[in-house]
Design a protein around this motif. Structure first.
Motif, PDB file in Angstrom:
ATOM      1  N   GLY A  17      -7.084  73.174  49.125  1.00 38.66           N
ATOM      2  CA  GLY A  17      -8.271  72.673  48.570  1.00 38.66           C
ATOM      3  C   GLY A  17      -7.827  71.235  47.846  1.00 38.66           C
ATOM      4  O   GLY A  17      -8.890  70.635  47.291  1.00 38.66           O
ATOM      5  N   LYS A  18      -6.700  70.740  47.807  1.00 35.94           N
ATOM      6  CA  LYS A  18      -6.382  69.466  47.362  1.00 35.94           C
ATOM      7  C   LYS A  18      -6.421  68.517  48.458  1.00 35.94           C
ATOM      8  O   LYS A  18      -6.757  68.648  49.269  1.00 35.94           O
ATOM      9  N   ARG A  19      -6.639  67.133  47.835  1.00 37.46           N
ATOM     10  CA  ARG A  19      -6.818  66.112  48.656  1.00 37.46           C
ATOM     11  C   ARG A  19      -5.599  65.769  49.433  1.00 37.46           C
ATOM     12  O   ARG A  19      -4.532  66.003  48.717  1.00 37.46           O
ATOM     13  N   ILE A  20      -6.003  65.393  50.764  1.00 37.94           N
ATOM     14  CA  ILE A  20      -4.678  65.013  51.544  1.00 37.94           C
ATOM     15  C   ILE A  20      -4.565  63.602  51.333  1.00 37.94           C
ATOM     16  O   ILE A  20      -5.539  62.783  51.363  1.00 37.94           O
ATOM     17  N   ALA A  21      -3.462  63.206  51.007  1.00 35.86           N
ATOM     18  CA  ALA A  21      -3.205  61.726  51.040  1.00 35.86           C
ATOM     19  C   ALA A  21      -3.473  60.804  52.016  1.00 35.86           C
ATOM     20  O   ALA A  21      -3.540  61.169  53.346  1.00 35.86           O
ATOM     21  N   VAL A  22      -4.209  59.727  51.642  1.00 36.26           N
ATOM     22  CA  VAL A  22      -4.822  58.879  52.687  1.00 36.26           C
ATOM     23  C   VAL A  22      -3.897  58.224  53.706  1.00 36.26           C
ATOM     24  O   VAL A  22      -4.001  58.313  55.016  1.00 36.26           O
ATOM     25  N   ALA A  23      -2.919  58.051  53.204  1.00 40.13           N
ATOM     26  CA  ALA A  23      -1.662  57.443  53.969  1.00 40.13           C
ATOM     27  C   ALA A  23      -1.215  58.605  55.154  1.00 40.13           C
ATOM     28  O   ALA A  23      -0.833  58.305  56.352  1.00 40.13           O
ATOM     29  N   ARG A  24      -1.304  59.879  54.740  1.00 41.60           N
ATOM     30  CA  ARG A  24      -1.152  61.151  55.806  1.00 41.60           C
ATOM     31  C   ARG A  24      -2.188  61.051  56.695  1.00 41.60           C
ATOM     32  O   ARG A  24      -2.028  61.314  57.966  1.00 41.60           O
ATOM     33  N   LEU A  25      -3.180  60.933  56.401  1.00 41.65           N
ATOM     34  CA  LEU A  25      -4.300  60.794  57.399  1.00 41.65           C
ATOM     35  C   LEU A  25      -4.579  59.550  58.179  1.00 41.65           C
ATOM     36  O   LEU A  25      -4.839  59.651  59.267  1.00 41.65           O
ATOM     37  N   GLU A  26      -3.879  58.493  57.727  1.00 39.73           N
ATOM     38  CA  GLU A  26      -3.854  57.336  58.536  1.00 39.73           C
ATOM     39  C   GLU A  26      -2.960  57.674  59.569  1.00 39.73           C
ATOM     40  O   GLU A  26      -3.096  57.059  60.742  1.00 39.73           O
ATOM     41  N   ALA A  27      -1.822  58.281  59.292  1.00 35.71           N
ATOM     42  CA  ALA A  27      -0.962  58.411  60.428  1.00 35.71           C
ATOM     43  C   ALA A  27      -1.383  59.642  61.246  1.00 35.71           C
ATOM     44  O   ALA A  27      -1.211  59.689  62.501  1.00 35.71           O
ATOM     45  N   ARG A  28      -2.135  60.620  60.773  1.00 34.33           N
ATOM     46  CA  ARG A  28      -2.714  61.716  61.635  1.00 34.33           C
ATOM     47  C   ARG A  28      -3.914  62.031  61.106  1.00 34.33           C
ATOM     48  O   ARG A  28      -4.314  62.916  60.174  1.00 34.33           O
ATOM     49  N   PRO A  29      -4.844  61.488  61.689  1.00 34.69           N
ATOM     50  CA  PRO A  29      -6.530  61.485  61.022  1.00 34.69           C
ATOM     51  C   PRO A  29      -7.143  62.843  61.320  1.00 34.69           C
ATOM     52  O   PRO A  29      -8.076  63.252  60.861  1.00 34.69           O
ATOM     53  N   THR A  30      -6.336  63.679  62.257  1.00 33.08           N
ATOM     54  CA  THR A  30      -6.892  65.238  62.432  1.00 33.08           C
ATOM     55  C   THR A  30      -6.375  66.224  61.365  1.00 33.08           C
ATOM     56  O   THR A  30      -6.525  67.339  61.548  1.00 33.08           O
ATOM     57  N   ALA A  31      -5.344  65.897  60.515  1.00 34.52           N
ATOM     58  CA  ALA A  31      -4.675  66.587  59.624  1.00 34.52           C
ATOM     59  C   ALA A  31      -5.510  67.358  58.845  1.00 34.52           C
ATOM     60  O   ALA A  31      -6.503  66.937  58.243  1.00 34.52           O
ATOM     61  N   GLU A  32      -5.421  68.733  58.662  1.00 40.39           N
ATOM     62  CA  GLU A  32      -6.054  69.716  58.038  1.00 40.39           C
ATOM     63  C   GLU A  32      -5.574  70.274  56.727  1.00 40.39           C
ATOM     64  O   GLU A  32      -6.233  70.704  55.984  1.00 40.39           O
ATOM     65  N   LEU A  33      -4.285  69.899  56.649  1.00 40.48           N
ATOM     66  CA  LEU A  33      -3.472  70.285  55.417  1.00 40.48           C
ATOM     67  C   LEU A  33      -2.652  69.469  54.741  1.00 40.48           C
ATOM     68  O   LEU A  33      -2.123  68.021  55.648  1.00 40.48           O
ATOM     69  N   CYS A  34      -2.686  69.375  53.547  1.00 39.54           N
ATOM     70  CA  CYS A  34      -1.845  68.377  52.830  1.00 39.54           C
ATOM     71  C   CYS A  34      -0.418  68.311  53.014  1.00 39.54           C
ATOM     72  O   CYS A  34       0.080  69.681  53.822  1.00 39.54           O
ATOM     73  N   ILE A  35       0.216  67.555  52.663  1.00 39.30           N
ATOM     74  CA  ILE A  35       1.500  67.402  53.044  1.00 39.30           C
ATOM     75  C   ILE A  35       2.656  68.778  52.752  1.00 39.30           C
ATOM     76  O   ILE A  35       3.234  69.295  53.416  1.00 39.30           O
ATOM     77  N   ASP A  36       2.190  69.256  51.291  1.00 43.15           N
ATOM     78  CA  ASP A  36       2.933  70.246  50.859  1.00 43.15           C
ATOM     79  C   ASP A  36       2.568  71.512  51.686  1.00 43.15           C
ATOM     80  O   ASP A  36       3.562  72.334  52.034  1.00 43.15           O
ATOM     81  N   CYS A  37       1.397  71.884  52.199  1.00 46.47           N
ATOM     82  CA  CYS A  37       0.901  72.931  52.923  1.00 46.47           C
ATOM     83  C   CYS A  37       1.509  72.821  54.216  1.00 46.47           C
ATOM     84  O   CYS A  37       1.762  74.006  54.894  1.00 46.47           O
TER      85      CYS A  37
END
Ligand SMILES: [Zn+2]
Length: 123
Positions: free
Chosen positions: A98-118
């Motif tokens: 339920g935490k925010r996914i880093a925008v940089a991660r979404l930039e690299a992978r717009p379909t990401a459903e999980l934050c980097i930690d998860c």
């Protein structure tokens, strides 16, 4: 919890996702054509093919193409899920913690459903 992204950011991701969707659809259509050609070639071949030691070539090609097709299909559904999350305001929120996914991660992978930690935890 809802997304804390600005409408401008969301719109940018939506554009990205729609482009990815179009790309995946194109690949999907392309391979769909090839698949039906292979299928046609197969059904025209002799029934002995399956026992032919030289036969695996066709099967290998078939499974490679199936894999590409499955990838394109999976990507399409990922993109669709991401677009649905944009629509319901949960885009950019980790579906696990339920935490925010880093925008940089979404930039690299717009379909990401999980934050980097998860993503690391899940593998
Ligand atoms: Zn998370």
């Amino acid at each position: 919890m809802s997304t804390t992204m600005t409408p401008t950011q969301l719109e940018r991701f939506q554009v990205k996702l729609l482009k990815e969707r179009a790309d995946a659809e194109e690949r999907f259509a392309e391979f769909g054509d090839v698949m039906s050609e292979v299928r046609a070639a197969r059904s025209g071949a002799s029934a002995d093919d399956e026992h032919d030691p030289e036969g695996p070539t066709m099967t290998q090609e078939w499974s490679q193409r199936s894999a590409v097709l499955a990838d394109a299909r999976a990507e399409l559904s990922n993109v669709d899920r991401a677009l649905a999350r944009i629509a319901d305001g949960t885009y950019g929120i980790c579906s696990r913690c339920g935490k925010r996914i880093a925008v940089a991660r979404l930039e690299a992978r717009p379909t990401a459903e999980l934050c980097i930690d998860c993503a690391r935890l899940v593998g």
